[in-house]
Design a protein around this motif. Sequence first.
Motif, PDB file in Angstrom:
ATOM      1  N   ALA A 114       0.821  -1.219   0.000  1.00 42.50           N
ATOM      2  CA  ALA A 114       0.000   0.000   0.000  1.00 42.50           C
ATOM      3  C   ALA A 114       0.852   1.265   0.000  1.00 42.50           C
ATOM      4  O   ALA A 114       0.389   2.317  -0.443  1.00 42.50           O
ATOM      5  CB  ALA A 114      -0.940  -0.009   1.204  1.00 42.50           C
ATOM      6  N   ASP A 115       2.100   1.224   0.496  1.00 46.01           N
ATOM      7  CA  ASP A 115       2.923   2.423   0.545  1.00 46.01           C
ATOM      8  C   ASP A 115       4.392   2.016   0.433  1.00 46.01           C
ATOM      9  O   ASP A 115       4.721   0.821   0.372  1.00 46.01           O
ATOM     10  CB  ASP A 115       2.667   3.217   1.834  1.00 46.01           C
ATOM     11  N   ALA A 116       5.293   3.020   0.396  1.00 48.94           N
ATOM     12  CA  ALA A 116       6.731   2.765   0.237  1.00 48.94           C
ATOM     13  C   ALA A 116       7.300   1.991   1.422  1.00 48.94           C
ATOM     14  O   ALA A 116       8.173   1.127   1.263  1.00 48.94           O
ATOM     15  CB  ALA A 116       7.476   4.097   0.065  1.00 48.94           C
ATOM     16  N   GLN A 117       6.812   2.293   2.638  1.00 53.12           N
ATOM     17  CA  GLN A 117       7.308   1.589   3.820  1.00 53.12           C
ATOM     18  C   GLN A 117       6.962   0.099   3.737  1.00 53.12           C
ATOM     19  O   GLN A 117       7.780  -0.769   4.043  1.00 53.12           O
ATOM     20  CB  GLN A 117       6.718   2.213   5.087  1.00 53.12           C
ATOM     21  N   SER A 118       5.724  -0.192   3.299  1.00 54.27           N
ATOM     22  CA  SER A 118       5.322  -1.594   3.165  1.00 54.27           C
ATOM     23  C   SER A 118       6.158  -2.289   2.103  1.00 54.27           C
ATOM     24  O   SER A 118       6.511  -3.477   2.236  1.00 54.27           O
ATOM     25  CB  SER A 118       3.833  -1.684   2.815  1.00 54.27           C
ATOM     26  N   LEU A 119       6.496  -1.550   1.000  1.00 51.83           N
ATOM     27  CA  LEU A 119       7.320  -2.144  -0.046  1.00 51.83           C
ATOM     28  C   LEU A 119       8.703  -2.510   0.501  1.00 51.83           C
ATOM     29  O   LEU A 119       9.233  -3.595   0.217  1.00 51.83           O
ATOM     30  CB  LEU A 119       7.449  -1.160  -1.215  1.00 51.83           C
ATOM     31  N   GLU A 120       9.318  -1.621   1.298  1.00 52.10           N
ATOM     32  CA  GLU A 120      10.629  -1.911   1.868  1.00 52.10           C
ATOM     33  C   GLU A 120      10.560  -3.087   2.836  1.00 52.10           C
ATOM     34  O   GLU A 120      11.460  -3.920   2.907  1.00 52.10           O
ATOM     35  CB  GLU A 120      11.183  -0.666   2.569  1.00 52.10           C
ATOM     36  N   GLN A 121       9.456  -3.146   3.610  1.00 53.33           N
ATOM     37  CA  GLN A 121       9.299  -4.272   4.553  1.00 53.33           C
ATOM     38  C   GLN A 121       9.204  -5.606   3.793  1.00 53.33           C
ATOM     39  O   GLN A 121       9.794  -6.615   4.193  1.00 53.33           O
ATOM     40  CB  GLN A 121       8.050  -4.061   5.413  1.00 53.33           C
TER      41      GLN A 121
ATOM     42  N   ARG B 212      10.408  -6.234   0.759  1.00 51.15           N
ATOM     43  CA  ARG B 212      11.700  -6.545   0.149  1.00 51.15           C
ATOM     44  C   ARG B 212      12.665  -7.105   1.208  1.00 51.15           C
ATOM     45  O   ARG B 212      13.402  -8.074   0.944  1.00 51.15           O
ATOM     46  CB  ARG B 212      12.281  -5.277  -0.481  1.00 51.15           C
ATOM     47  N   ALA B 213      12.657  -6.525   2.405  1.00 43.32           N
ATOM     48  CA  ALA B 213      13.522  -7.042   3.477  1.00 43.32           C
ATOM     49  C   ALA B 213      13.106  -8.459   3.880  1.00 43.32           C
ATOM     50  O   ALA B 213      13.947  -9.315   4.192  1.00 43.32           O
ATOM     51  CB  ALA B 213      13.468  -6.101   4.688  1.00 43.32           C
ATOM     52  N   HIS B 214      11.802  -8.714   3.854  1.00 41.87           N
ATOM     53  CA  HIS B 214      11.287 -10.049   4.192  1.00 41.87           C
ATOM     54  C   HIS B 214      11.811 -11.093   3.203  1.00 41.87           C
ATOM     55  O   HIS B 214      12.302 -12.167   3.597  1.00 41.87           O
ATOM     56  CB  HIS B 214       9.760  -9.999   4.182  1.00 41.87           C
ATOM     57  N   VAL B 215      11.747 -10.801   1.892  1.00 41.00           N
ATOM     58  CA  VAL B 215      12.212 -11.746   0.868  1.00 41.00           C
ATOM     59  C   VAL B 215      13.732 -11.874   0.912  1.00 41.00           C
ATOM     60  O   VAL B 215      14.290 -12.967   0.731  1.00 41.00           O
ATOM     61  CB  VAL B 215      11.715 -11.304  -0.523  1.00 41.00           C
ATOM     62  N   ASP B 216      14.458 -10.753   1.149  1.00 45.17           N
ATOM     63  CA  ASP B 216      15.914 -10.835   1.249  1.00 45.17           C
ATOM     64  C   ASP B 216      16.340 -11.746   2.400  1.00 45.17           C
ATOM     65  O   ASP B 216      17.324 -12.498   2.287  1.00 45.17           O
ATOM     66  CB  ASP B 216      16.510  -9.443   1.439  1.00 45.17           C
ATOM     67  N   ALA B 217      15.631 -11.660   3.512  1.00 51.74           N
ATOM     68  CA  ALA B 217      15.952 -12.544   4.648  1.00 51.74           C
ATOM     69  C   ALA B 217      15.745 -14.008   4.263  1.00 51.74           C
ATOM     70  O   ALA B 217      16.527 -14.888   4.658  1.00 51.74           O
ATOM     71  CB  ALA B 217      15.089 -12.174   5.855  1.00 51.74           C
ATOM     72  N   LEU B 218      14.696 -14.275   3.470  1.00 54.56           N
ATOM     73  CA  LEU B 218      14.471 -15.652   3.015  1.00 54.56           C
ATOM     74  C   LEU B 218      15.613 -16.114   2.119  1.00 54.56           C
ATOM     75  O   LEU B 218      16.070 -17.265   2.210  1.00 54.56           O
ATOM     76  CB  LEU B 218      13.138 -15.753   2.263  1.00 54.56           C
ATOM     77  N   ARG B 219      16.074 -15.248   1.226  1.00 51.50           N
ATOM     78  CA  ARG B 219      17.149 -15.631   0.313  1.00 51.50           C
ATOM     79  C   ARG B 219      18.445 -15.925   1.071  1.00 51.50           C
ATOM     80  O   ARG B 219      19.187 -16.840   0.708  1.00 51.50           O
ATOM     81  CB  ARG B 219      17.399 -14.501  -0.684  1.00 51.50           C
ATOM     82  N   GLN B 220      18.734 -15.158   2.099  1.00 53.91           N
ATOM     83  CA  GLN B 220      20.010 -15.273   2.800  1.00 53.91           C
ATOM     84  C   GLN B 220      19.985 -16.352   3.877  1.00 53.91           C
ATOM     85  O   GLN B 220      20.958 -17.092   4.030  1.00 53.91           O
ATOM     86  CB  GLN B 220      20.394 -13.928   3.411  1.00 53.91           C
TER      87      GLN B 220
END
Length: 674
Positions: A65-72, A74-82
């Motif tokens: 819904a907003d830029a903050q949610s988008l960053e959250q 992206r951080a969620h998926v990055d944590a899964l990748r790492q």
Amino acid sequence: MELDLSFTDIGCESTPGQDPFDQVPGGLLALDAHLHCVRANRTLLNWLGHSGAGADALAHVIEPADAQSLEQLRAHVDALRQRGEAPPLDLALRKADGAVWQARLQSAAVFDGQGHFLHSSTLVQPAPAPAAAAGGAPTPTEALLRSITDRIPARLAYYDKDLVCRFANAAHAGRYGKTPEEMVGSHLSYVVRPEVLHEILPRVAAALSGQPQSFEAERQDASGQRHYYEIHYLPDQQGHEIKGIFIELHDISERRRTEELVLNANRDLEERVRERTTELFESEQRYRLMVDALQDYCVYFIDEQGRITEWTESAQRLHGHSKAQVTGKPFGSLMSADNAGEDEIDIQQVLRLAKSHGQWETRGWRLREDGTRFWAHSVVTALRNQQGELRGLSCITRDMTAAKNLEDVMNDLNRELEKRVADRTRQLVAANKDLDVFSHMVSHDLRAPLRHIASFTSLLQEQIGESDDPMVQQCLQSIGKSSKRMGVMIEGLLEYARLGRVAIESQPVPLSPLLHGVIAHLRQENTQRQIDWVIDTDLPMVRGDAMLLAQAWGNLLDNAVKYTRKHPNARIEVGCKVNPVGGHMFYISDNGVGFDLEKAHNLFVMFQRQHHSMDFEGNGTGLAQTQRIIERHGGRIWCETAPGRGCTFYFTLPFEGTGPATEFTPSALAALSA
């Protein structure tokens, strides 16, 4: 909480109801590394208003819904990748109509065989509503209902059709370690463990479709204890619509434990009764078969007065009497009165001793029905009950006639053997005396003529002087050499005889210092030669006569030195191997001239040589003496050789354990190697 869910491929064309994951009351989602939607189930698409979207548009179905949610996100998926996992994420998503929808994402990573990240495996549920949004302070009716349900031991809860908890009593909330207020607004997937969630989801789906569910299951509470529950899922049907489900759990752990205890006790009792019945039946059958099938034995029973009360088939077979002939008669009538010189005692005394000692054994002659007799060993045993009361006696009789005859034969043989041993001992004593006389004669009577021959040969040589006749000089030299050789042979013969009579002074002998002493002596005698000595550094401690063992080693090593004389690069190797049948096997190997082993039939016989005395000096006594020393120590000696390929002598010494190392003084080593 790990997820292990298979998602429906968005690109697949399937009708509703065909895919079981479209029936799951929760959203299933797969996001790649670029936050594009790879897969999603129909429930999630309906929640976001994208149920009619095409396959191309589904890649962007998840829109923060907003830029903050988008960053959250992206951080969620990055944590899964790492790391392969990430904590749950509460996220504001944009629906198809532009409205904002609060969701909670719980994800796990999916990797390929090479460890590359493919996509997430995400469960999407509506985010729990704050406790204040649940409706504010409860009404008096709700408070009364809460008070009543909290006092009920049954676990009660209500979940709406989205599986969000709307009510839970204290017992149900306490099962998960929470309060009722904390339970309200929680999704079922956040309350129930993953393995239990997979088990109950089909039943929950059935209840939401209007089918009541009742079953029993084992569950683990917040403290880790296991409990058994009777569980009911009841649909909340209002008109034609299912609004949610009522959940009711009754703890039946005590009842189940009692049932299992009673069931196991009954099974154990039945098994024990069955085993005991089988044992008794088999014991009785074995007893009857054993008693009746005995051949050289028989069993019968008597009362305390010695009268026969029970006569078995084995007793009838051994004695020949029928049951009617002997029942009621004293068992002494089966014994022969002619037992002169045997160990049979009075019958009444046998009964008395058996009663007082519990058992008594007798040996003697027994009678058969035809009047013949047999030698028997009888055991009379007193039979008492648990109170110690005498219930009778048993008599077990064994036919020992063959053993008696064998014993008599063995006694006769032993007497004959003792007589033969005594005669043989006398013969050996006489032979030893003769050997001593022979040794004395050789050492004195034969040596004197040899000395005379040598003396007169020397006088004759002085008298003749430098004769011009070469034949005379050659004859005198031959007489002198032959006299010396005969003297050496007599010394060897005396030494060989002595080795057969000398006592073995057994003691722990360290071979390394003994062997090095012998080799040092040989080096002094052969200073002009270059010999490569290869000696095993780990020679064991053996038990034997140190002087005799030094003589044996010296003979073998002296042979090795002598027969490698013509080799420019002489090599002598000494070592030890473990003998498979016990003890140690030693070897002395050289690269000398060797000999034809097939022609060496008398290798260890006195005065037998494999080479001419003109080629190699010697008198043929060393190997014979060595063999006698090895055999006196309980070992054996053999040889492996071939002409021109060297020679290897092997010999064994029995291993009797190692004792303390004996320290040899320099003078003792010199004596051993002399």
